[in-house]
Enzyme design. Structure first.
Site, PDB file in Angstrom:
ATOM      1  N   THR A  47      -5.795   1.713 -13.833  1.00  0.00           N
ATOM      2  CA  THR A  47      -6.467   3.152 -13.438  1.00  0.00           C
ATOM      3  C   THR A  47      -6.713   3.837 -14.749  1.00  0.00           C
ATOM      4  O   THR A  47      -7.738   4.813 -14.916  1.00  0.00           O
ATOM      5  CB  THR A  47      -5.584   3.993 -12.487  1.00  0.00           C
ATOM      6  OG1 THR A  47      -4.373   4.155 -13.252  1.00  0.00           O
ATOM      7  CG2 THR A  47      -5.304   3.261 -11.238  1.00  0.00           C
ATOM      8  N   SER A  77      -1.174   0.450 -14.979  1.00  0.00           N
ATOM      9  CA  SER A  77      -0.323   0.734 -13.772  1.00  0.00           C
ATOM     10  C   SER A  77       0.488   0.198 -12.911  1.00  0.00           C
ATOM     11  O   SER A  77       0.558  -1.140 -13.209  1.00  0.00           O
ATOM     12  CB  SER A  77      -1.346   1.725 -12.948  1.00  0.00           C
ATOM     13  OG  SER A  77      -2.560   2.293 -13.449  1.00  0.00           O
ATOM     14  N   GLY A  78       1.444   0.733 -12.180  1.00  0.00           N
ATOM     15  CA  GLY A  78       2.171  -0.001 -11.454  1.00  0.00           C
ATOM     16  C   GLY A  78       3.735   0.454 -11.320  1.00  0.00           C
ATOM     17  O   GLY A  78       4.728  -0.404 -10.930  1.00  0.00           O
ATOM     18  N   TRP A 124      -0.514   5.289 -17.719  1.00  0.00           N
ATOM     19  CA  TRP A 124      -1.773   5.967 -16.753  1.00  0.00           C
ATOM     20  C   TRP A 124      -2.823   6.510 -17.556  1.00  0.00           C
ATOM     21  O   TRP A 124      -4.041   6.793 -16.952  1.00  0.00           O
ATOM     22  CB  TRP A 124      -1.091   7.204 -16.069  1.00  0.00           C
ATOM     23  CG  TRP A 124       0.141   6.787 -15.164  1.00  0.00           C
ATOM     24  CD1 TRP A 124       1.263   6.931 -15.123  1.00  0.00           C
ATOM     25  CD2 TRP A 124      -0.259   6.016 -13.728  1.00  0.00           C
ATOM     26  NE1 TRP A 124       1.775   6.817 -14.022  1.00  0.00           N
ATOM     27  CE2 TRP A 124       0.844   6.111 -13.227  1.00  0.00           C
ATOM     28  CE3 TRP A 124      -1.466   5.794 -13.076  1.00  0.00           C
ATOM     29  CZ2 TRP A 124       1.176   5.857 -11.898  1.00  0.00           C
ATOM     30  CZ3 TRP A 124      -1.338   5.215 -11.750  1.00  0.00           C
ATOM     31  CH2 TRP A 124       0.016   5.133 -11.320  1.00  0.00           C
ATOM     32  N   ASN A 167       7.072   6.924 -15.231  1.00  0.00           N
ATOM     33  CA  ASN A 167       8.535   7.136 -14.879  1.00  0.00           C
ATOM     34  C   ASN A 167       9.400   5.853 -14.849  1.00  0.00           C
ATOM     35  O   ASN A 167       8.814   4.616 -15.077  1.00  0.00           O
ATOM     36  CB  ASN A 167       8.414   7.538 -13.206  1.00  0.00           C
ATOM     37  CG  ASN A 167       7.589   6.705 -12.513  1.00  0.00           C
ATOM     38  OD1 ASN A 167       6.360   6.727 -12.332  1.00  0.00           O
ATOM     39  ND2 ASN A 167       8.060   5.616 -11.875  1.00  0.00           N
ATOM     40  N   ASP A 185      10.592  11.440 -10.838  1.00  0.00           N
ATOM     41  CA  ASP A 185       9.214  11.117 -10.912  1.00  0.00           C
ATOM     42  C   ASP A 185       8.398  12.019 -12.108  1.00  0.00           C
ATOM     43  O   ASP A 185       7.244  12.303 -11.749  1.00  0.00           O
ATOM     44  CB  ASP A 185       8.336  11.354  -9.447  1.00  0.00           C
ATOM     45  CG  ASP A 185       7.162  10.348  -9.617  1.00  0.00           C
ATOM     46  OD1 ASP A 185       7.348   9.178 -10.228  1.00  0.00           O
ATOM     47  OD2 ASP A 185       6.367  10.589  -8.921  1.00  0.00           O
ATOM     48  N   ASP A 225       7.114  11.554 -14.637  1.00  0.00           N
ATOM     49  CA  ASP A 225       6.589  10.677 -15.734  1.00  0.00           C
ATOM     50  C   ASP A 225       5.237  11.458 -16.358  1.00  0.00           C
ATOM     51  O   ASP A 225       4.696  12.246 -15.808  1.00  0.00           O
ATOM     52  CB  ASP A 225       6.010   9.313 -15.138  1.00  0.00           C
ATOM     53  CG  ASP A 225       5.043   9.487 -13.982  1.00  0.00           C
ATOM     54  OD1 ASP A 225       5.224  10.325 -13.102  1.00  0.00           O
ATOM     55  OD2 ASP A 225       4.253   8.852 -13.696  1.00  0.00           O
ATOM     56  N   ARG A 284       4.678  16.737 -16.399  1.00  0.00           N
ATOM     57  CA  ARG A 284       4.941  17.201 -14.970  1.00  0.00           C
ATOM     58  C   ARG A 284       6.121  18.148 -14.750  1.00  0.00           C
ATOM     59  O   ARG A 284       6.189  18.807 -13.550  1.00  0.00           O
ATOM     60  CB  ARG A 284       5.176  15.930 -13.916  1.00  0.00           C
ATOM     61  CG  ARG A 284       4.115  14.863 -13.884  1.00  0.00           C
ATOM     62  CD  ARG A 284       4.246  14.121 -12.721  1.00  0.00           C
ATOM     63  NE  ARG A 284       3.461  12.735 -12.855  1.00  0.00           N
ATOM     64  CZ  ARG A 284       3.427  11.865 -11.991  1.00  0.00           C
ATOM     65  NH1 ARG A 284       4.131  11.909 -10.816  1.00  0.00           N
ATOM     66  NH2 ARG A 284       2.686  10.851 -12.163  1.00  0.00           N
TER      67      ARG A 284
END
Length: 688
Positions: free
Chosen positions: A185, A200-201, A253, A271, A314, A316, A341
């Site tokens: 992405t 990603s993933g 990302w 993450n 989460d 990340d 974040r």
């Protein structure tokens, strides 16, 4: 004793090195390399504006004195590409020599006349619409260019190169298989004959990596994994004798940054996996949620800084790193920054990864079941979003950042969908400020455990915003020398999930809003100077360029599914000579968590992913009689569930496309539910 032949080889090697120093090898595309080493000017040829990701343009024809005169120069629709509820349009266009190149959420690429908006050519990706391993919306965040080619990662985990003149595919290299949980992405980065791509993933139990490809051929030059194998650097931060690190996430990302003088490439990682369950992965879990530096030519590790140890929230790092030069305590320093974040900006020395402005390891709350880290790095300075949640009815506990949770939901801020997510952060060398978008959203965190199955979601828990809780944003100027707030706006909508902004030498910051408005602010004071309604969710970072002596500002407008903004397929360009006025505003995104729409009486069937809106239930709110059986069917492309907000009450389980599950509601009550894989997708069943 050295033999004559060995001596001759040594001499020849020395001479070769000397010749290389005197006559360095020609770059594969010296023009692009020259353009991206300096600040963006007439052209915008890489995603972050240049190698630093500063998103700063030297153009200043449009400035604080005349920006109010801006109007639309042109608006072009991209033939419906990526226009739908499962897509986000977040890409920055690239512009060179009067041509613009833009990619949509369906990985389709268009070349436009940058002066008129006329479509020159188009590439339709033809990617499989049944891809089921997309985390958070179908999105492509941008392109790279070099050697007459455009480079793009695709959601099917293929990496393609297109001819800039025709859109013809020149090569295609698979980096992985989407069936194994991998997608692409992020926008890639081109420099000196190499194109770099993340993958990603992180929600599917994958192993993150940065891949370097030969720009001419697509051959993979090297892979640098962000999760250590047995015995490798960082493996001691994972449980010994296990393979948890091989499915631990740490995906990339974002678009890397590169310092050619230091020979280093920089990026941040995602993450840990599973996201919310740390019970089986004791240790700090390198290199999740980290800033990293590698040698750009070889991928060799140089340094890292972990923002969050043993991440279970989460948290990340997803926003691209930014390189900048500054003066700290009277000394010139080479800096790197990233907005997390967590709500903090992490500011380091990019030569060695040590803090430029203090970051202190401080004790945090503990839960032995989650194997929590004893301390977390806390930057000195100001957070851009609130970091404590308020207690709400129906919940037992509200906590602050790094609080703990297990199987009973705990409210926290920032949520894992809060702070600064994928949105890029620009830096102005004129003001010394970073411009940081943020999302304010409370989440109820809970852990329930997952079994790893390749290609399926592997999160170990969930976070969902409590019904009725407010959701909004912040837009903050952070002083790069102090890490403190210079000015801040509270925004009516979340802006940290994909939009971002860009800044110019004209003293302006341009940014979009999910309600379709596109804004210009005074970069020094934050004062709003101009506002224009584009008619679609304005959730992509803008760019600047010049054609025939005229400066333009361009932005892709097509919505962001995570923020619920209005989808579309439009690219707008603005100039001081523009003639086009604003459009009617689209439907505004939600500012309060929960299902929306009318209550449908007597409905006994609910569809997930209906009406070209992937992340929705239709009808989202129903009223039924006690004893009614409701059939939930997934008609979308991605896996969905209907899961009671109180998971112990009822759950369809995860349904693949075409699958159904019937639930009988035997007791009266008001039942809210979410899609567990996509916890921003809400529904309501009222039983009378």
């Amino acid at each position: 004793m050295r033999r004559p032949g060995q001596r001759a080889i040594a001499v020849a090697t020395t001479l070769s090195l000397l010749l290389l120093l005197i006559h360095p090898a020609l770059a594969a595309d010296p023009e692009i390399d020259r353009l991206i080493r300096g600040p963006a000017g007439k052209d915008w040829v890489t995603n972050g504006g240049n190698l630093t990701n500063q998103r700063y343009s030297t153009l200043k024809q449009i400035d604080t004195t005349n920006v109010a005169q801006l109007k639309g120069a042109w608006m072009t629709r991209l033939k419906g590409s990526g226009a739908g509820g499962k897509y986000s349009f977040e890409a920055s266009p690239l512009v060179k020599d009067g041509l613009m190149y833009v990619v949509t959420g369906n990985d389709d690429v268009f070349a436009l006349n940058a002066k008129t908006g006329a479509i020159i050519w188009e590439y339709w990706s033809g990617i499989d619409q049944k891809i089921s391993t997309v985390c958070c919306g179908w999105v492509n965040r941008g392109l790279a260019m070099g050697e007459g080619l455009l480079f793009s990662g695709q959601l099917d985990a293929n990496f393609v190169a297109l001819d800039m003149k025709t859109g013809e595919v020149k090569w295609k290299t698979p980096l992985e298989k989407w069936e194994n949980g991998y997608t692409i992405t992020s926008a890639p980065l081109y420099y000196d004959g190499i194109v770099y791509s993340g993958i990603s993933g992180g929600e599917f139990g994958v192993r993150g990596r940065l891949t370097a490809l030969d720009a001419k051929t697509g051959a993979i030059l090297w892979r640098s994994y962000t999760l250590p194998g047995p015995g490798e650097r960082g493996s001691e931060t994972w449980p010994p004798g296990t393979d948890h690190s091989m499915r631990g996430g740490a995906t990339i990302w974002n678009t890397p940054a590169l310092d050619p003088d230091l020979g280093l490439i920089y990026f941040v990682t995602g993450n840990c996996g599973p996201d919310y369950d740390g019970s089986m992965r004791e240790g700090d879990n390198l290199f999740c949620a980290s800033m990293m530096a590698l040698k750009a030519k070889t991928g060799e590790y140089v340094w890292h800084f972990q923002q969050v140890h043993h991440d279970i929230w989460d948290y990340d790092a997803a926003s691209p790193v930014v390189l900048f030069d500054t003066v700290i305590n009277g000394q010139p320093r080479k800096g790197i920054a990233e907005a997390g974040r967590t709500g903090w900006v992490y500011i380091l020395d990019r030569t060695n990864g040590t803090p430029l402005i203090g970051i202190d390891e401080k004790p945090v709350p503990q839960d032995p079941r989650q194997k929590t880290a004893k301390t977390q790095p806390i930057p000195r300075g100001d957070a851009t979003v609130p970091q404590c949640a308020e207690l709400l009815p129906g919940y037992e506990k509200a906590g602050c950042i790094f609080d703990t949770f297990w199987e009973t939901p705990v409210l926290m801020q920032p949520s894992g969908i809060g702070g600064t997510n994928w949105s890029p952060v620009p830096y102005s060398p004129d003001t010394g400020y970073f411009y940081v978008p943020g999302t304010v959203r409370t989440s109820a965190f809970t852990r329930f455990g997952d079994k790893y199955v390749q290609g399926l979601r592997y999160t170990g828990g969930s976070q969902s915003a409590p019904i009725g809780s407010p959701m909004y944003g912040t837009f903050t100027a952070i002083d790069g020398t102090t890490n403190k707030i210079a000015w801040q706006h509270k925004t009516p909508y979340r802006v940290g999930g994909g939009g971002g902004s860009s800044v110019t030498a004209g003293g302006l910051v341009f940014r979009g809003e999910p309600d379709g408005n596109f804004l210009a602010l005074d970069a020094k004071t934050g004062k709003e100077l101009w506002r224009f309604q584009t008619g679609f969710g304005a959730d992509a970072p803008p760019v600047f360029y010049e054609v025939d002596g005229e400066q333009y500002v361009a932005v892709a407008t097509g919505g962001n599914q995570l923020q619920g903004s209005a989808y579309g397929d439009a690219v707008w360009a603005f100039s001081l000579k523009g003639q086009f006025g604003p459009l009617w505003p689209p439907p505004a995104p939600q500012t309060v968590a929960g299902p929306t729409g009318p209550i449908v009486a007597g409905a006994d069937a609910v569809k997930a992913g209906a009406n070209n809106v992937e992340y929705s239930f239709a009808p989202a709110r129903i009223r039924i009689k006690t004893g009614t059986t409701v059939t939930f069917t997934n008609v979308g492309d991605l896996p969905h569930s209907a899961t009671s907000m109180d998971r112990g009450k009822w759950d369809t389980g995860v349904l693949l496309k075409g699958q159904s599950k019937a639930i009988t509601f035997a007791q009266p009550g008001n039942f809210y539910y979410i899609c567990l894989p996509h916890p921003w997708q809400y529904g309501q069943v009222i039983v009378e």
